[in-house]
Motif scaffolding. Sequence first.
Motif, PDB file in Angstrom:
ATOM      1  N   TYR A  16      -9.732  16.823 -26.557  1.00 50.45           N
ATOM      2  CA  TYR A  16      -8.850  17.788 -27.216  1.00 50.45           C
ATOM      3  C   TYR A  16      -7.385  17.364 -27.150  1.00 50.45           C
ATOM      4  O   TYR A  16      -6.547  17.923 -27.829  1.00 50.45           O
ATOM      5  CB  TYR A  16      -8.984  19.171 -26.582  1.00 50.45           C
ATOM      6  CG  TYR A  16     -10.340  19.820 -26.752  1.00 50.45           C
ATOM      7  CD1 TYR A  16     -11.119  19.597 -27.879  1.00 50.45           C
ATOM      8  CD2 TYR A  16     -10.836  20.672 -25.780  1.00 50.45           C
ATOM      9  CE1 TYR A  16     -12.368  20.191 -28.031  1.00 50.45           C
ATOM     10  CE2 TYR A  16     -12.068  21.281 -25.920  1.00 50.45           C
ATOM     11  CZ  TYR A  16     -12.821  21.039 -27.045  1.00 50.45           C
ATOM     12  OH  TYR A  16     -14.039  21.637 -27.195  1.00 50.45           O
ATOM     13  N   CYS A  68      -6.446  17.003 -32.906  1.00 50.94           N
ATOM     14  CA  CYS A  68      -7.568  17.832 -33.372  1.00 50.94           C
ATOM     15  C   CYS A  68      -7.080  19.264 -33.601  1.00 50.94           C
ATOM     16  O   CYS A  68      -6.130  19.719 -32.979  1.00 50.94           O
ATOM     17  CB  CYS A  68      -8.736  17.787 -32.395  1.00 50.94           C
ATOM     18  SG  CYS A  68      -8.434  18.541 -30.816  1.00 50.94           S
ATOM     19  N   ASP A  69      -7.736  19.923 -34.531  1.00 51.73           N
ATOM     20  CA  ASP A  69      -7.469  21.325 -34.839  1.00 51.73           C
ATOM     21  C   ASP A  69      -8.765  22.091 -34.717  1.00 51.73           C
ATOM     22  O   ASP A  69      -9.822  21.600 -35.130  1.00 51.73           O
ATOM     23  CB  ASP A  69      -6.945  21.487 -36.277  1.00 51.73           C
ATOM     24  CG  ASP A  69      -5.571  20.880 -36.484  1.00 51.73           C
ATOM     25  OD1 ASP A  69      -4.809  20.772 -35.504  1.00 51.73           O
ATOM     26  OD2 ASP A  69      -5.253  20.516 -37.631  1.00 51.73           O
ATOM     27  N   ALA A  70      -8.700  23.286 -34.163  1.00 46.22           N
ATOM     28  CA  ALA A  70      -9.869  24.160 -34.100  1.00 46.22           C
ATOM     29  C   ALA A  70      -9.957  24.923 -35.419  1.00 46.22           C
ATOM     30  O   ALA A  70      -8.954  25.428 -35.923  1.00 46.22           O
ATOM     31  CB  ALA A  70      -9.749  25.127 -32.942  1.00 46.22           C
ATOM     32  N   LYS A 119     -15.397  24.982 -34.608  1.00 44.89           N
ATOM     33  CA  LYS A 119     -15.553  23.598 -35.040  1.00 44.89           C
ATOM     34  C   LYS A 119     -14.224  22.873 -34.852  1.00 44.89           C
ATOM     35  O   LYS A 119     -13.162  23.450 -35.005  1.00 44.89           O
ATOM     36  CB  LYS A 119     -15.975  23.565 -36.509  1.00 44.89           C
ATOM     37  CG  LYS A 119     -16.271  22.186 -37.011  1.00 44.89           C
ATOM     38  CD  LYS A 119     -16.820  22.224 -38.427  1.00 44.89           C
ATOM     39  CE  LYS A 119     -17.102  20.794 -38.855  1.00 44.89           C
ATOM     40  NZ  LYS A 119     -17.728  20.732 -40.162  1.00 44.89           N
ATOM     41  N   ILE A 120     -14.313  21.603 -34.513  1.00 49.49           N
ATOM     42  CA  ILE A 120     -13.121  20.786 -34.294  1.00 49.49           C
ATOM     43  C   ILE A 120     -12.974  19.775 -35.425  1.00 49.49           C
ATOM     44  O   ILE A 120     -13.916  19.055 -35.738  1.00 49.49           O
ATOM     45  CB  ILE A 120     -13.214  20.034 -32.950  1.00 49.49           C
ATOM     46  CG1 ILE A 120     -13.351  21.004 -31.790  1.00 49.49           C
ATOM     47  CG2 ILE A 120     -12.022  19.110 -32.762  1.00 49.49           C
ATOM     48  CD1 ILE A 120     -12.155  21.895 -31.581  1.00 49.49           C
ATOM     49  N   HIS A 121     -11.805  19.753 -36.040  1.00 39.61           N
ATOM     50  CA  HIS A 121     -11.483  18.729 -37.031  1.00 39.61           C
ATOM     51  C   HIS A 121     -10.572  17.714 -36.363  1.00 39.61           C
ATOM     52  O   HIS A 121      -9.542  18.073 -35.789  1.00 39.61           O
ATOM     53  CB  HIS A 121     -10.760  19.344 -38.238  1.00 39.61           C
ATOM     54  CG  HIS A 121     -11.679  20.046 -39.163  1.00 39.61           C
ATOM     55  ND1 HIS A 121     -11.446  20.101 -40.506  1.00 39.61           N
ATOM     56  CD2 HIS A 121     -12.827  20.717 -38.966  1.00 39.61           C
ATOM     57  CE1 HIS A 121     -12.412  20.782 -41.090  1.00 39.61           C
ATOM     58  NE2 HIS A 121     -13.248  21.168 -40.164  1.00 39.61           N
ATOM     59  N   ARG A 122     -10.945  16.459 -36.446  1.00 41.52           N
ATOM     60  CA  ARG A 122     -10.128  15.374 -35.885  1.00 41.52           C
ATOM     61  C   ARG A 122      -9.259  14.813 -37.008  1.00 41.52           C
ATOM     62  O   ARG A 122      -9.729  14.574 -38.121  1.00 41.52           O
ATOM     63  CB  ARG A 122     -11.011  14.274 -35.326  1.00 41.52           C
ATOM     64  CG  ARG A 122     -12.066  14.792 -34.406  1.00 41.52           C
ATOM     65  CD  ARG A 122     -11.738  14.540 -32.972  1.00 41.52           C
ATOM     66  NE  ARG A 122     -12.794  15.168 -32.163  1.00 41.52           N
ATOM     67  CZ  ARG A 122     -12.589  15.729 -31.014  1.00 41.52           C
ATOM     68  NH1 ARG A 122     -11.396  15.734 -30.494  1.00 41.52           N
ATOM     69  NH2 ARG A 122     -13.572  16.277 -30.343  1.00 41.52           N
TER      70      ARG A 122
END
Length: 79
Positions: free
Chosen positions: A44, A75-77, A2-5
């Motif tokens: 990304y 963004c962080d994975a 999941k990617i957090h923006r």
Amino acid sequence: MKIHRIIRSYDRVTEKLIGEAELVDMPLDLLRKIFHVEGDDPMYECYPVGQKELSEMQPYIRGALPMGGNLILDCDAVE
């Protein structure tokens, strides 16, 4: 995965991180439109955030950003 923006604020002189706020439930298609990204780019990379972009993302921002710094969309994975 999941990617957090996240919008991060960096000091204009020292470039140290001074704050950040998460984007919550913001559709990727809307982000692409705001940042003029075409196609199916997953975004990304880091993107500079100006007042116009910040205003359009405001409904999705959770938390307060310290103003006066350079704002970057990042963004962080997350597993």
